[in-house]
Scaffold this active site. Structure first.
Site, short mmCIF file in Angstrom:
data_model
loop_
_atom_site.label_atom_id
_atom_site.label_comp_id
_atom_site.label_asym_id
_atom_site.label_seq_id
_atom_site.Cartn_x
_atom_site.Cartn_y
_atom_site.Cartn_z
N GLU A 92 -0.24 -9.48 -0.72
CA GLU A 92 -1.67 -9.79 -0.56
C GLU A 92 -2.37 -9.87 -1.91
O GLU A 92 -3.30 -10.65 -2.09
CB GLU A 92 -2.31 -8.73 0.35
CG GLU A 92 -1.84 -8.88 1.79
CD GLU A 92 -2.19 -7.67 2.66
OE1 GLU A 92 -1.81 -6.55 2.29
OE2 GLU A 92 -2.84 -7.86 3.70
N GLY B 242 0.69 -5.09 0.73
CA GLY B 242 -0.46 -5.20 -0.18
C GLY B 242 -0.11 -5.88 -1.49
O GLY B 242 -0.99 -6.44 -2.15
N ALA C 242 0.87 -1.17 0.00
CA ALA C 242 0.00 0.00 0.00
C ALA C 242 0.91 1.23 0.00
O ALA C 242 2.06 1.15 0.44
CB ALA C 242 -0.88 -0.01 1.24
N GLU D 185 4.70 -5.16 7.29
CA GLU D 185 3.92 -4.13 8.00
C GLU D 185 4.40 -3.88 9.42
O GLU D 185 4.31 -2.75 9.91
CB GLU D 185 2.43 -4.52 8.01
CG GLU D 185 1.72 -4.37 6.67
CD GLU D 185 1.82 -5.58 5.77
OE1 GLU D 185 2.64 -6.49 6.04
OE2 GLU D 185 1.07 -5.64 4.78
#
Ligand code: CO8
Length: 260
Positions: A114, A111, A66, A134
């Protein structure tokens, strides 16, 4: 449809969606997630699209996560919305009735990792690196990582990745089940498209049904999952493709799929 942060190319029934923010290592901000949502919806609607390949622009990153700069400005309510957007987009990708293939050409972090977890098949270049970093930011995965990663690699490996935040190289990712094959960078896209083409040449209703059964069954007790399979299997006998597929075998000719 024109996109700012994506390149979309459709050839031979295969849509290739390239996340195109190389200066930010293809990090996912709100706009990019919204564009991915539109691209996945479009691919799902287009009967001419039989498979979808996702990759990243440039030779360094698939998707480095992200967008941290954008995320650093969020309060709790906005963070909830941002996470919900990511979940919605990756859920959409996962639910597509066609095969989805990640071609991981570099960093697949946070992300980005993911995103690979929401794809059916994952292939990596020798340069790929996977990770859920993260915790280094004081965060946890927020686009399904704690759940899909556990289902893909098992709880202990998921914990090692998520709790240490360490990256793994492509061979290690392969050994733990995060990707299927590791190939030289210049061969990656063709390798991924080749697998996509193979699936796209099979009976489309059978492919969609098999994908649905595997995904839905994984979250059910075995008895219920097997009941789902029996239902899905029998359901195909009411359609044209199963009749055509078996007839074509017996007549020693290639099947002509109608998609019904
Ligand atoms: N977001 C924004 N910008 C990024 C990101 C990112 N995730 N990753 C890299 N960039 C930018 C850098 O800031 C840098 O920009 P600039 O040139 O303007 O300084 C440029 O890309 C190049 O990066 P580096 O100079 O850092 O390149 P290196 O080769 O030195 O390092 C790394 C490459 C190792 C990939 C490094 O950039 C890195 O560690 N990136 C961050 C990876 C990361 O932590 N990803 C996880 C993000 S969190 C997340 O994904 C959570 C998802 C769920 C969110 C739920 C929200 C509620």
């Amino acid at each position: 449809m024109g996109f700012e942060n994506l390149l979309v190319d459709i050839a031979d029934g295969i849509a290739t969606v390239t996340v195109n923010r190389p200066k930010q290592l293809n990090a996912l901000d709100q706009k990019t997630l919204e564009e991915l949502s539109a691209a996945f919806e479009q691919a799902g609607r287009d009967k001419g699209v039989r498979a979808l390949v996702v990759t990243g622009a440039g030779d360094k990153a698939f998707v480095a996560g992200a967008d941290i700069a954008a995320m650093s400005r969020l309060g709790p309510a906005e963070a909830r919305e941002f996470a919900a957007l990511g979940h919605r987009v990756f859920g959409l990708l996962e639910a597509l009735p066609i095969v989805t293939v990640a071609a991981v050409n570099g960093f697949a972090l946070g992300g980005g990792c993911e995103l690979t977890l929401a794809c059916d098949l994952v292939y990596a270049s020798e340069r790929a690196r996977f990770g859920q970093p993260e915790v280094n930011l004081g965060l946890v995965p927020g686009f399904g990582g704690t759940q899909r990663l556990t289902r893909r690699v098992g709880p202990m490996r998921a914990k090692e990745l998520v709790l240490t935040g360490d990256m793994v190289d492509a061979p290690t990712a392969k050994a733990m089940g995060l990707c299927l094959d590791v190939v030289p960078p210049e061969k990656l896209l063709e390798h991924a498209r080749g697998k996509a083409r193979t699936v796209a040449s099979r009976g489309p209703v059978a492919v969609a049904t098999a994908k649905r059964l595997i995904q839905q069954g994984a979250d059910l007790p075995l008895g219920e999952a097997n009941a789902l399979e029996r239902q899905g299997f029998a359901g195909l006998f009411g359609g044209e493709d199963a009749k055509e597929g078996m007839r074509a075998f017996l007549e020693k000719r290639p099947a002509q799929w109608k998609g019904t």
